[in-house]
Design an enzyme around this catalytic site. Structure first.
Site, short mmCIF file in Angstrom:
data_model
loop_
_atom_site.label_atom_id
_atom_site.label_comp_id
_atom_site.label_asym_id
_atom_site.label_seq_id
_atom_site.Cartn_x
_atom_site.Cartn_y
_atom_site.Cartn_z
N TRP A 68 36.10 50.24 41.39
CA TRP A 68 37.55 50.21 41.15
C TRP A 68 38.21 50.92 42.32
O TRP A 68 37.82 52.05 42.65
CB TRP A 68 37.86 50.90 39.83
CG TRP A 68 39.33 50.90 39.50
CD1 TRP A 68 40.25 49.95 39.83
CD2 TRP A 68 40.03 51.90 38.77
NE1 TRP A 68 41.48 50.28 39.34
CE2 TRP A 68 41.37 51.48 38.68
CE3 TRP A 68 39.65 53.09 38.16
CZ2 TRP A 68 42.34 52.23 38.01
CZ3 TRP A 68 40.61 53.84 37.48
CH2 TRP A 68 41.94 53.41 37.43
N HIS A 69 39.18 50.29 42.96
CA HIS A 69 39.82 50.85 44.15
C HIS A 69 41.10 51.58 43.75
O HIS A 69 42.10 50.95 43.40
CB HIS A 69 40.12 49.73 45.15
CG HIS A 69 38.88 48.97 45.54
ND1 HIS A 69 38.85 47.62 45.75
CD2 HIS A 69 37.61 49.39 45.71
CE1 HIS A 69 37.63 47.22 46.06
NE2 HIS A 69 36.86 48.28 46.04
N CYS A 70 41.03 52.89 43.77
CA CYS A 70 42.12 53.73 43.26
C CYS A 70 42.78 54.47 44.43
O CYS A 70 42.48 55.62 44.70
CB CYS A 70 41.51 54.70 42.26
SG CYS A 70 42.59 55.03 40.87
N ARG A 99 37.35 42.18 42.19
CA ARG A 99 36.92 43.03 43.31
C ARG A 99 35.55 43.65 43.11
O ARG A 99 35.20 44.57 43.84
CB ARG A 99 37.98 44.13 43.56
CG ARG A 99 39.29 43.57 44.14
CD ARG A 99 40.35 44.63 44.30
NE ARG A 99 41.54 44.13 44.99
CZ ARG A 99 42.74 44.74 44.96
NH1 ARG A 99 42.88 45.88 44.28
NH2 ARG A 99 43.78 44.25 45.61
#
Ligand code: RIB
Ligand code: CA
Length: 310
Positions: free
Chosen positions: A237-239, A233
């Protein structure tokens, strides 16, 4: 007299859930009165153990209540490929000394809604199975909840577990339907908002590495999912759960929120679990979802840095 805002968090830890919990523990305006645990990212045995371990590392004696081990009606795949087989990066940590409470999560949700009636902020960071069960036991629950915030959905159909659905909604869409129909209004932090508010991998790693025992533990449990994310991705970082929790804790850092009617698809097929927003209000249904569109990134990052470096 404790004038902190009582926070009840339903969660399926999960690495991003863990960061959201650290944010909540770090906030001085809120009091985490319980963690109710769902199956989702991984099985319930692991999500309960992970919640207990995170509380131990963070030095918090928050009661942990185990919930439903499966969705209401139909089995769904977990997200072990993202979080590790145990949900915490498979680092083989020493289990926490403390055990979960005997009370079921659904019953704890109802009991705590009476204890904190009118003040309780209910946060859902995983599939909505436990909250749906609580609603089936007592449909008056929403009247005692001051604010309900859910990390769920993909409001223009850009899903992460299927092309059209986000994981939490997809894991138990029947539960989501029960919950979305029960609350007159709720706050929704969806997957698309998550992607729009990614965290720079290198910055987050720096915060973890300067954060003492909590930072080191979080760096270890998140390594697998961060490496997975970086491979697939890109630089951010997709949190998801951390963004939802930031909005819970600091609502005025939301820059843009849209209120619209929202429903969920139950039919089996390519659209199952899709969260459908009536952007043009064509069906005349009430605006039940307050959808987070833009959040102050600087305040989001500052909150995470502070939680990782207490
Ligand atoms: O789609 C992201 C959501 O699914 C997050 O809550 C993550 O923890 C998983 O539960
Ligand atoms: Ca989660």
């Amino acid at each position: 007299m404790n004038d902190k805002i009582p926070l009840l968090i339903d969660t399926d830890p999960g690495v991003d859930d863990a960061l959201a919990l650290l944010l909540a523990f770090d906030d001085t305006n809120h009091d985490v009165v319980g963690l109710t645990i769902a199956a989702g990212n991984v099985g319930l045995r692991h999500t309960v153990a992970n919640a207990l371990k995170l509380c131990e590392v963070a030095g918090r004696e928050v009661p942990v209540y185990a919930g439903s081990p499966s969705p209401l009606l139909h089995a769904a795949p977990d997200a072990a490929y993202v979080h590790g087989n145990d949900g915490f990066g498979d680092i083989d940590y020493t289990p926490a000394a403390r055990s979960a409470e005997a009370e079921h999560a659904a019953l704890a949700i109802l009991r705590l809604s009476h204890v904190h009636a009118g003040k309780l902020v209910l946060v859902a960071l995983g599939p909505l199975t436990n909250i749906a069960l609580a609603l089936k036991l007592d449909p008056t629950l929403p009247a005692r909840v001051a604010r309900f915030v859910a990390m769920s959905g993909a409001v223009t159909g850009h899903g992460n577990i299927t092309p059209s659905a986000e994981f939490n909604a997809y894991f138990d869409p029947e539960a989501a339907k029960i919950v979305f129909d029960a609350f007159p209004q709720f706050d929704l932090s969806d997957w698309e908002a998550t992607v729009a508010h990614g965290l720079p991998h290198d910055a987050v790693l720096g915060w973890m590495q300067s954060g003492g025992e909590v930072g080191r533990f979080y760096e270890a449990i998140s390594r697998k999912t961060r490496e997975w994310s970086a491979d697939r991705r890109g630089d951010d970082w997709h949190c998801a759960d951390a963004l939802a929790m930031a909005w819970v804790l600091e609502p005025d850092a939301a820059i843009e929120v849209e209120t619209r009617p929202l429903d969920i698809v139950l039919e089996h097929g390519p659209a199952r679990g899709a969260t459908v927003v009536d952007w043009q209000r064509q069906l005349g249904r009430p605006d039940n979802a307050r959808i987070l569109m833009r959040y102050d990134a600087a305040r989001f990052h500052a909150r995470i840095r502070r939680a990782l470096t207490p």
